[in-house]
Design a protein around this motif. Structure first.
Motif, PDB file in Angstrom:
ATOM      1  N   ILE A  45      -5.568   6.579   1.037  1.00 35.50           N
ATOM      2  CA  ILE A  45      -5.840   6.184   2.421  1.00 35.50           C
ATOM      3  C   ILE A  45      -5.589   4.700   2.643  1.00 35.50           C
ATOM      4  CG2 ILE A  45      -7.517   6.242   4.293  1.00 35.50           C
ATOM      5  CD1 ILE A  45      -9.003   8.428   2.846  1.00 35.50           C
ATOM      6  N   GLU A  46      -4.574   4.413   3.477  1.00 31.31           N
ATOM      7  CA  GLU A  46      -4.308   3.034   3.889  1.00 31.31           C
ATOM      8  C   GLU A  46      -5.149   2.712   5.117  1.00 31.31           C
ATOM      9  OE1 GLU A  46      -0.087   1.915   3.961  1.00 31.31           O
ATOM     10  OE2 GLU A  46       0.406   3.830   3.044  1.00 31.31           O
ATOM     11  N   TRP A  47      -5.590   1.473   5.226  1.00 29.90           N
ATOM     12  CA  TRP A  47      -6.406   0.998   6.350  1.00 29.90           C
ATOM     13  C   TRP A  47      -7.672   1.846   6.535  1.00 29.90           C
ATOM     14  CZ3 TRP A  47      -5.244  -3.703   7.910  1.00 29.90           C
ATOM     15  CH2 TRP A  47      -3.936  -4.170   7.725  1.00 29.90           C
ATOM     16  N   PRO A  50       7.654   9.329   3.668  1.00 28.94           N
ATOM     17  CA  PRO A  50       7.636   8.378   4.781  1.00 28.94           C
ATOM     18  C   PRO A  50       6.263   7.750   4.943  1.00 28.94           C
ATOM     19  CG  PRO A  50       7.534  10.626   5.611  1.00 28.94           C
ATOM     20  CD  PRO A  50       7.714  10.732   4.122  1.00 28.94           C
ATOM     21  N   SER A  51       6.229   6.550   5.502  1.00 30.57           N
ATOM     22  CA  SER A  51       4.939   5.945   5.825  1.00 30.57           C
ATOM     23  C   SER A  51       4.283   6.759   6.929  1.00 30.57           C
ATOM     24  CB  SER A  51       5.133   4.499   6.299  1.00 30.57           C
ATOM     25  OG  SER A  51       3.888   3.970   6.706  1.00 30.57           O
ATOM     26  N   PRO A  52       2.998   7.113   6.782  1.00 33.48           N
ATOM     27  CA  PRO A  52       2.325   7.891   7.837  1.00 33.48           C
ATOM     28  C   PRO A  52       1.840   7.022   8.998  1.00 33.48           C
ATOM     29  CG  PRO A  52       1.044   7.874   5.773  1.00 33.48           C
ATOM     30  CD  PRO A  52       2.118   6.863   5.638  1.00 33.48           C
ATOM     31  N   LYS A  86       0.836  -1.207   0.000  1.00 28.22           N
ATOM     32  CA  LYS A  86       0.000   0.000   0.000  1.00 28.22           C
ATOM     33  C   LYS A  86       0.871   1.258   0.000  1.00 28.22           C
ATOM     34  CE  LYS A  86      -1.988  -1.393   3.854  1.00 28.22           C
ATOM     35  NZ  LYS A  86      -1.287  -2.711   3.993  1.00 28.22           N
ATOM     36  N   THR A  87       1.846   1.293   0.907  1.00 29.93           N
ATOM     37  CA  THR A  87       2.710   2.472   0.994  1.00 29.93           C
ATOM     38  C   THR A  87       3.592   2.597  -0.245  1.00 29.93           C
ATOM     39  OG1 THR A  87       2.718   2.378   3.409  1.00 29.93           O
ATOM     40  CG2 THR A  87       4.498   3.615   2.378  1.00 29.93           C
ATOM     41  N   SER A  88       4.085   1.476  -0.737  1.00 25.86           N
ATOM     42  CA  SER A  88       4.917   1.514  -1.963  1.00 25.86           C
ATOM     43  C   SER A  88       4.142   2.157  -3.097  1.00 25.86           C
ATOM     44  CB  SER A  88       5.322   0.093  -2.375  1.00 25.86           C
ATOM     45  OG  SER A  88       6.030  -0.543  -1.355  1.00 25.86           O
TER      46      SER A  88
HETATM   47 MG    MG Z   1       1.862   1.120   4.656  1.00 29.98          MG
END
Ligand code: MG
Ligand code: ATP
Length: 151
Positions: free
Chosen positions: A106-108, A59-61, A40-42
């Motif tokens: 938006i992750e998660w 950066p990953s939030p 997801k972050t990638s």
């Molecule tokens: Mg992530």
């Protein structure tokens, strides 16, 4: 829409993200789901870099919950709601105000009450034996907007 394709390596994820990035407009929300490490972050990082036109640090939030980026023509919000305590925090973060005006990645998003805007594009990532698979779902309009990225 319901379309899926395999992303055999990180380079493929980055190319897919650049393709999507070029097709996103202010007000669009992309909901990113999948297990820890699914990519997801990638994906979000590559969308942001493509839109910024520079290999900036993304950066990953994970702890800040949101990071914002000012692209030339639009603001980009990158959120990771894994550590969201209470859905009310979404308003405190300003994310609910950003939905509909910024590009929101938006992750998660399952942590959101109502799980996000109705018009959102959902991308589900799955790391399996064949590589990382991405499955795109959402309103049919997304098929014409981003279908080319899944060919
Ligand atoms: Mg992530
Ligand atoms: N298509 C791909 N093929 C192989 N590896 C990939 C692919 N896409 C991403 N990766 C790798 O998989 C890992 C995914 O990590 P990433 O942080 O993006 O996952 P995440 O879904 O955001 O996890 P979290 O839920 O912890 O935030 C990274 O090491 C990345 O390099």
């Amino acid at each position: 829409m319901f379309r899926s394709r395999v992303l055999p390596d990180l380079t493929a994820t980055e190319a897919f993200a650049a393709c999507i990035s070029a097709r996103l407009m202010a007000g669009d929300t992309v909901l990113l789901s999948g297990e820890i490490g699914a990519g997801k972050t990638s994906f979000a990082r590559a969308v942001i870099r493509a839109r910024m036109g520079a290999e900036i640090d993304v950066p990953s939030p994970t702890y800040t919950l949101v990071q914002t980026y000012a692209a030339r023509d639009v603001e980009i919000w990158h959120a990771d709601l894994y550590r969201l305590g209470d859905p009310d925090e979404v308003a405190e973060l300003g994310l609910d105000a950003a939905l509909g005006s910024a590009i929101c990645l938006i992750e998660w998003s399952d942590r959101l009450q109502g799980a996000g805007p109705a018009g959102a594009l959902s991308l589900s990532f799955d790391a399996g034996a064949e590589g990382h698979r991405v499955t795109a779902t959402g309103p049919e309009v997304w098929d014409s907007r981003i279908g080319a990225c899944l060919d």
